[in-house]
Each structure stands twice: as structure tokens, then as C-alpha cells.
Design a protein around this motif. Structure first.
Motif, PDB file in Angstrom:
ATOM      1  N   PHE A 167      -1.660  53.495  30.133  1.00 34.02           N
ATOM      2  CA  PHE A 167      -1.383  54.870  29.713  1.00 34.02           C
ATOM      3  C   PHE A 167      -0.044  54.957  28.983  1.00 34.02           C
ATOM      4  CE2 PHE A 167      -4.215  55.232  33.361  1.00 34.02           C
ATOM      5  CZ  PHE A 167      -5.206  56.056  32.855  1.00 34.02           C
ATOM      6  N   HIS A 168       0.271  53.915  28.209  1.00 34.42           N
ATOM      7  CA  HIS A 168       1.548  53.881  27.496  1.00 34.42           C
ATOM      8  C   HIS A 168       1.644  54.992  26.448  1.00 34.42           C
ATOM      9  CE1 HIS A 168       5.258  51.866  26.518  1.00 34.42           C
ATOM     10  NE2 HIS A 168       4.950  51.844  25.243  1.00 34.42           N
ATOM     11  N   PHE A 169       0.474  55.472  25.979  1.00 32.90           N
ATOM     12  CA  PHE A 169       0.489  56.512  24.953  1.00 32.90           C
ATOM     13  C   PHE A 169       1.021  57.836  25.494  1.00 32.90           C
ATOM     14  CE2 PHE A 169      -3.469  57.010  27.181  1.00 32.90           C
ATOM     15  CZ  PHE A 169      -3.688  58.373  27.229  1.00 32.90           C
ATOM     16  N   ILE A 259       4.521  62.120  17.441  1.00 26.86           N
ATOM     17  CA  ILE A 259       4.438  60.956  16.557  1.00 26.86           C
ATOM     18  C   ILE A 259       5.823  60.339  16.350  1.00 26.86           C
ATOM     19  CG2 ILE A 259       3.911  60.235  14.197  1.00 26.86           C
ATOM     20  CD1 ILE A 259       1.682  62.345  14.184  1.00 26.86           C
ATOM     21  N   ALA A 260       6.833  61.190  16.164  1.00 27.76           N
ATOM     22  CA  ALA A 260       8.185  60.667  15.961  1.00 27.76           C
ATOM     23  C   ALA A 260       8.680  59.923  17.203  1.00 27.76           C
ATOM     24  CB  ALA A 260       9.139  61.808  15.611  1.00 27.76           C
ATOM     25  N   ASN A 261       8.447  60.497  18.373  1.00 30.06           N
ATOM     26  CA  ASN A 261       8.932  59.861  19.593  1.00 30.06           C
ATOM     27  C   ASN A 261       8.115  58.622  19.939  1.00 30.06           C
ATOM     28  OD1 ASN A 261      11.134  60.288  21.294  1.00 30.06           O
ATOM     29  ND2 ASN A 261       9.839  60.943  22.976  1.00 30.06           N
ATOM     30  N   PHE A 262       6.840  58.624  19.609  1.00 30.69           N
ATOM     31  CA  PHE A 262       6.019  57.449  19.882  1.00 30.69           C
ATOM     32  C   PHE A 262       6.412  56.288  18.966  1.00 30.69           C
ATOM     33  CE2 PHE A 262       1.886  55.109  19.855  1.00 30.69           C
ATOM     34  CZ  PHE A 262       1.881  54.804  21.212  1.00 30.69           C
ATOM     35  N   SER A 263       6.757  56.602  17.725  1.00 34.10           N
ATOM     36  CA  SER A 263       7.243  55.557  16.812  1.00 34.10           C
ATOM     37  C   SER A 263       8.561  54.981  17.307  1.00 34.10           C
ATOM     38  CB  SER A 263       7.422  56.131  15.400  1.00 34.10           C
ATOM     39  OG  SER A 263       6.197  56.629  14.898  1.00 34.10           O
ATOM     40  N   LEU A 266       7.840  52.605  20.250  1.00 38.17           N
ATOM     41  CA  LEU A 266       7.297  51.298  19.887  1.00 38.17           C
ATOM     42  C   LEU A 266       8.364  50.364  19.336  1.00 38.17           C
ATOM     43  CD1 LEU A 266       3.905  52.305  18.227  1.00 38.17           C
ATOM     44  CD2 LEU A 266       4.300  51.458  20.539  1.00 38.17           C
ATOM     45  N   SER A 267       9.370  50.922  18.661  1.00 36.87           N
ATOM     46  CA  SER A 267      10.429  50.093  18.076  1.00 36.87           C
ATOM     47  C   SER A 267      11.654  50.001  18.963  1.00 36.87           C
ATOM     48  CB  SER A 267      10.845  50.658  16.712  1.00 36.87           C
ATOM     49  OG  SER A 267      11.323  51.980  16.855  1.00 36.87           O
ATOM     50  N   SER A 268      11.582  50.570  20.148  1.00 35.03           N
ATOM     51  CA  SER A 268      12.741  50.580  21.043  1.00 35.03           C
ATOM     52  C   SER A 268      12.648  49.435  22.021  1.00 35.03           C
ATOM     53  CB  SER A 268      12.810  51.913  21.793  1.00 35.03           C
ATOM     54  OG  SER A 268      13.799  51.854  22.804  1.00 35.03           O
ATOM     55  N   GLY A 269      13.824  48.904  22.380  1.00 33.74           N
ATOM     56  CA  GLY A 269      13.843  47.853  23.387  1.00 33.74           C
ATOM     57  C   GLY A 269      14.279  48.346  24.744  1.00 33.74           C
ATOM     58  N   SER A 270      14.906  49.555  24.805  1.00 31.32           N
ATOM     59  CA  SER A 270      15.435  50.021  26.066  1.00 31.32           C
ATOM     60  C   SER A 270      14.349  50.377  27.059  1.00 31.32           C
ATOM     61  CB  SER A 270      16.339  51.238  25.826  1.00 31.32           C
ATOM     62  OG  SER A 270      15.613  52.285  25.221  1.00 31.32           O
ATOM     63  N   GLU A 271      13.232  50.971  26.566  1.00 31.09           N
ATOM     64  CA  GLU A 271      12.187  51.383  27.493  1.00 31.09           C
ATOM     65  C   GLU A 271      11.407  50.172  27.994  1.00 31.09           C
ATOM     66  OE1 GLU A 271       8.653  52.971  29.240  1.00 31.09           O
ATOM     67  OE2 GLU A 271       8.685  51.661  27.501  1.00 31.09           O
ATOM     68  N   SER A 414      19.022  54.599  16.287  1.00 35.28           N
ATOM     69  CA  SER A 414      19.048  55.630  17.319  1.00 35.28           C
ATOM     70  C   SER A 414      17.877  55.479  18.267  1.00 35.28           C
ATOM     71  CB  SER A 414      19.012  57.023  16.663  1.00 35.28           C
ATOM     72  OG  SER A 414      17.836  57.186  15.892  1.00 35.28           O
ATOM     73  N   GLN A 415      16.773  54.790  17.839  1.00 33.50           N
ATOM     74  CA  GLN A 415      15.633  54.613  18.707  1.00 33.50           C
ATOM     75  C   GLN A 415      15.962  53.730  19.897  1.00 33.50           C
ATOM     76  OE1 GLN A 415      15.685  54.288  15.423  1.00 33.50           O
ATOM     77  NE2 GLN A 415      13.802  54.998  14.470  1.00 33.50           N
ATOM     78  N   ASP A 416      17.055  52.928  19.788  1.00 33.88           N
ATOM     79  CA  ASP A 416      17.401  52.076  20.911  1.00 33.88           C
ATOM     80  C   ASP A 416      17.799  52.889  22.128  1.00 33.88           C
ATOM     81  OD1 ASP A 416      16.916  49.895  19.360  1.00 33.88           O
ATOM     82  OD2 ASP A 416      19.007  49.585  18.798  1.00 33.88           O
ATOM     83  N   ARG A 417      18.107  54.152  21.926  1.00 32.98           N
ATOM     84  CA  ARG A 417      18.445  55.019  23.046  1.00 32.98           C
ATOM     85  C   ARG A 417      17.301  56.002  23.297  1.00 32.98           C
ATOM     86  NH1 ARG A 417      23.034  54.401  19.920  1.00 32.98           N
ATOM     87  NH2 ARG A 417      24.830  53.488  20.934  1.00 32.98           N
TER      88      ARG A 417
END
Length: 493
Positions: A167-169, A259-263, A266-271, A414-417
């Protein structure tokens, strides 16, 4: 001939004056007289300047504190040493520690590394990333720390990436946001159903025709808007269109945020970082972990009474030949090349993460500590050096050096956070939806009131009674009260 002799005498006088002025300038500028020498093999190199004391400085090669560039040493500690020499007016000779160690007690009871060289009088001070510990403080003296740090975990991003859940989506929104979205969807569909039944424009003859906006059709209409698809039935009344437009705008903004937060997710390493703490590191079985052999970090875990810290120490002690590393550079390279987590100074790990974009430091930092300048216990330089370090901090020079040598070569996104969107972030959106629903209901009541007024005028009835009859008819409410009132009248007749 006389002119040539006169010219020669003038030139000699000018040269003598220039020499005297240059000597006076050197006496006035202490930094000009500071000499810096180093020998990578540990041998002494000589350099003197009259009138200034000479200190032998031991250090260790570690990026970015001390690095070899050509025939000179440079780095954070070299800049710090140069600034201290200028303030306290001393010259120095720099030597790299012979055994490449920071300083720990060997099996024979003797101190190794830079601490050992100070105890053996091979060096006067140690300017390096040397951690202030109680064991070291017992044999040498430390100045005020010039850098604050702690113990962290250095990881490689792809080794700690966990598999995405089924349920990652759902991760772009928090649980509270999804709950609010479900409630908003049901409330909007109910308002569509209610307003479509109240509005005369949706069905003129409730007794003879069927309303298209049943509750199931209303649910289907709301779901179609969530998928950006137009579905039947199509609204005709103004009140229903108001609710439909507000819901479409709500879903459009909501999908854009999703869509913005899901993108970003996917490109974030923190989660995707399951190892957040030292407890997580102990529980996992995929990564080996260790630290520098003989470092203060190793003895921190050895002496700690914390059960988690004791488990880490026991793990490293049992596998010390395999998990303990000799140098910091070896540790960083091992993290990059294998499934290995390095436990060490957090400030050094921040530098590694800044220069190697595939590395990351876990959030938890324990054992707050500082780097200080080590001197002999009876050294007259301890207090002056501490005062000079404090002055450099007050002047902002230490912050300048920190920013200079820890400059990142990675472009941090900024997606890293990344973090899931909470309801307060979408509060205005939900508020706008609520206002739109209220306007739609009011518009439906106004339409029904206008229709009831016209019917009451033709039927010569009260507007309120016609309005109530219309509501009961459209909502399929049985008028059971009226027959019960007429029955007693007929009995009396």
C-alpha cells in the motif's frame, strides 16, 4: 665620474632603507614570521624566527582537517592553527603522527597516537579532530572544543532502501488526510443527492418522474470527478452545478498535491531509510557495522551502560578483525563498496554525505562531544589557546572555517526532506469545499422556495404549507400526521 659615484651612493642608501622597512614590517606582522613545516615520515623539520617560541604540533591526515596538497598541508586544522599562531604570536612545526592513531591505551598500558606523542614529549600540542574524553583528560589537558560533534551512523542509500509496501501508494497523504478525504467524498455525494431532490430544476414532477441523482448515482458522480472523468447524470440545476464545480476544483487541487508528493516520495531517500536509530541498526541483519579501531567511539560503546550500546560493543568486539577499520577513508570506502554501516563522528559523516551523494547519515546522534586541542598537563599554552578559540568563535571565524571546508558538492533536493501531507496543509482546500457545499444547499432551498411560492399563488394556499409538502414529496416522507388529524373530525360528524 662624479655623477656616476653619486648615483651609486644613492642606490645603496635606497636599498638599505628598503631592507630596514621590510624588517620592521615583519616585526609588526606576526603572521609573516610564522613558519609551517611538516614531514610525512614524522621526522623533525627545522625553522626558526627570532623572538618567537616554536611549538611542535602533531596531527593526523584526515579530510578535511589535514590534507596534503603538493608540498604543503592544508585543511580546517591548518587554518585554525594559522589563526591561533597569529593571535598568540608563536611559530610552529607540524608533524604527522607516526602510527596514524588518535590515541588509546595499548595492551601494554602505554598510550598510542597523538596522545602518546604528547606524553613522550615528542610534540607540544595536538591540533586535529581529537575527541575530548575523560580517559584522555586524565593524562593530557584539552582546550575549549573548537568543533561540536556526536556519534552517528553512516549508510549507503541503496543498501538501506527497503522494499515498498503493498500500500505504498497511500504514503503521500497521512492517515488523517485520507480519513478527511473519505469524509469529504461521502458528505459531497450526500449533498448532491439532497440538493438534486430539493431543486425543482432536476425534476419538476416528483410524483410522476424519477430523480436521476439517486444516492448511488451521486456516489458514482463523485468518484468520476476524482478520476477527472465526466459521468452521467449531468447536473441541470444551478445548485447542483455549484456543488459539482466545487467538487471538481477540490479534486483537481487534491490530485495535483498527491502527484507532486508521490513523485517526491519516489525520489526521496529519507522515507526509505529503515535505520533511523542505533536500535534499528542492532535489530537488522543485512548490514555489518563497525567503527575506527582504538577510537573514542569504540570506547564509548565499551564503557556505556545502555543495553543497546552494549550490544553494539559486543558485536564489534566479536568481529573486530572484520568490522573495525584502520582509517576514516577506509571506512567511507567500505560503506560505498559493501553492505557496511560506519559508526563514527557525525560531523565527519556529514562531510562524507556532502561529498558522496549516495551516502546518508541516520537521524539519531548520541554522545555529544567536542574536538579540542591537546597539550601536556603542565603546559602554559592550554589557557591561552582556550581563550583564543573562544575569541575565534565570537568573531565568527570558526563558523567561516566550518562552511569553507564542509561545502557540499551534492545538489540536495527538497524531496530529501519528504513527509506525508497532513490535514493542516490541505485545510484551506477542505474549507473551500465546505463553503461550496453550503452555497449549493442554500441555492437548492432558494429554488424550491421560489417554486413553492408560485404553486401557492396558483393554488391559493399558504407558501409554508406548499414548501413543506414539496419537501416531503421530494424526500419521499409520508404525511402520516394529516390522516390522523382528519379521522377524529369524521368521527364527530
Amino acid at each position: 665620474m662624479d655623477k656616476g659615484l653619486h648615483f651609486t651612493i644613492c642606490v645603496v642608501i635606497i636599498l638599505l632603507l628598503l631592507r630596514e622597512s621590510s624588517q620592521a614590517g615583519e616585526e609588526n606582522d606576526p603572521e609573516v614570521s610564522v613558519s609551517s613545516f611538516f614531514d610525512l615520515q614524522g621526522a623533525d623539520s627545522r625553522g626558526t624566527a627570532e623572538g618567537l617560541p616554536t611549538l611542535t604540533v602533531t596531527t593526523i591526515l584526515e579530510d578535511p582537517y589535514v590534507m596534503v596538497r603538493g608540498a604543503e598541508l592544508e585543511g580546517y586544522c591548518m587554518d585554525l592553527l594559522r589563526a591561533l599562531a597569529g593571535m598568540l604570536r608563536f611559530q610552529y612545526r607540524v608533524k604527522v603522527v607516526g602510527d596514524g592513531q588518535y590515541g588509546a591505551v595499548s595492551a601494554g598500558g602505554n598510550w598510542t597516537g597523538m596522545i602518546g606523542e604528547i606524553l613522550r614529549k615528542e610534540a607540544d600540542i595536538a591540533v586535529a579532530p581529537l575527541t575530548v574524553t575523560s580517559a584522555r583528560e586524565e593524562v593530557v589537558s584539552f582546550t575549549t572544543p573548537f568543533l561540536q560533534t556526536g556519534i552517528g551512523i553512516l549508510l549507503r542509500k541503496d543498501t538501506v532502501s527497503q522494499e515498498m509496501s503493498f500500500f505504498h501508494f497511500l504514503s503521500p497523504f497521512s492517515k488523517e488526510t485520507w480519513t478527511g478525504l473519505l469524509f469529504a467524498y461521502l458528505l459531497t455525494c450526500f449533498c448532491l443527492f439532497l440538493v438534486a431532490r430539493l431543486s425543482p430544476c432536476e425534476w419538476n414532477e416528483p410524483k410522476n418522474e424519477e430523480n436521476h441523482f439517486t444516492f448511488l448515482n451521486s456516489l458514482w458522480f463523485g468518484a468520476g470527478a476524482l478520476a477527472l472523468q465526466g459521468v452521467t447524470p449531468r447536473p441541470q440545476a444551478l445548485s447542483v452545478r455549484v456543488i459539482a464545480v466545487v467538487w471538481w476544483l477540490f479534486t483537481l487541487a487534491l490530485l495535483a498535491a498527491y502527484i507532486a508528493n508521490f513523485s517526491a516520495l519516489l525520489s526521496s531517500g529519507s522515507e526509505q531509510l529503515p535505520i533511523q536509530t542505533f536500535e534499528d541498526l542492532v535489530k537488522q541483519r543485512n548490514l555489518e557495522f563497525g567503527t575506527l579501531e582504538g577510537s573514542s567511539t569504540f570506547y564509548f560503546f565499551k564503557n556505556s551502560k545502555n543495553p543497546i550500546h552494549q550490544m553494539i560493543y559486543e558485536y564489534m568486539e566479536k568481529r573486530r578483525e572484520h568490522v573495525l577499520v584502520k582509517t576514516y577513508q577506509e571506512a567511507v570506502q567500505r560503506v560505498m563498496d559493501s553492505n557496511y554501516a560506519f559508526i563514527g563522528e557525525s560531523i565527519s559523516q556529514d562531510l562524507a554525505a556532502a561529498r558522496h551523494c549516495n551516502l546518508i547519515r541516520a537521524p539519531e546522534v548520541i554522545g555529544a562531544r567536542g574536538f579540542g586541542i591537546a597539550t601536556t598537563q603542565a603546559s602554559p599554552w592550554t589557557k591561552p589557546l582556550s581563550i583564543a578559540v573562544l575569541k575565534l568563535r565570537e568573531l565568527g571565524d570558526l563558523d567561516y572555517l566550518r562552511n569553507k571546508w564542509w561545502e557540499s558538492s551534492c545538489v540536495r533536493r527538497s524531496q530529501d526532506r519528504w513527509s506525508p501531507l497532513e490535514p493542516p496543509a490541505l485545510g484551506g482546500l477542505f474549507l473551500a469545499l465546505g463553503v461550496g457545499l453550503a452555497l449549493g444547499v442554500l441555492a437548492a432551498v432558494a429554488e424550491l422556495s421560489n417554486s413553492s411560492r408560485q404553486v401557492a399563488g396558483h393554488a391559493k394556499k399558504s407558501c409554508c404549507s406548499v414548501f413543506i409538502e414539496e419537501i416531503c414529496t421530494r424526500l419521499r416522507i409520508k404525511e402520516s400526521a394529516r390522516p390522523s388529524q382528519e379521522t377524529p373530525g369524521k368521527a364527530n360528524a
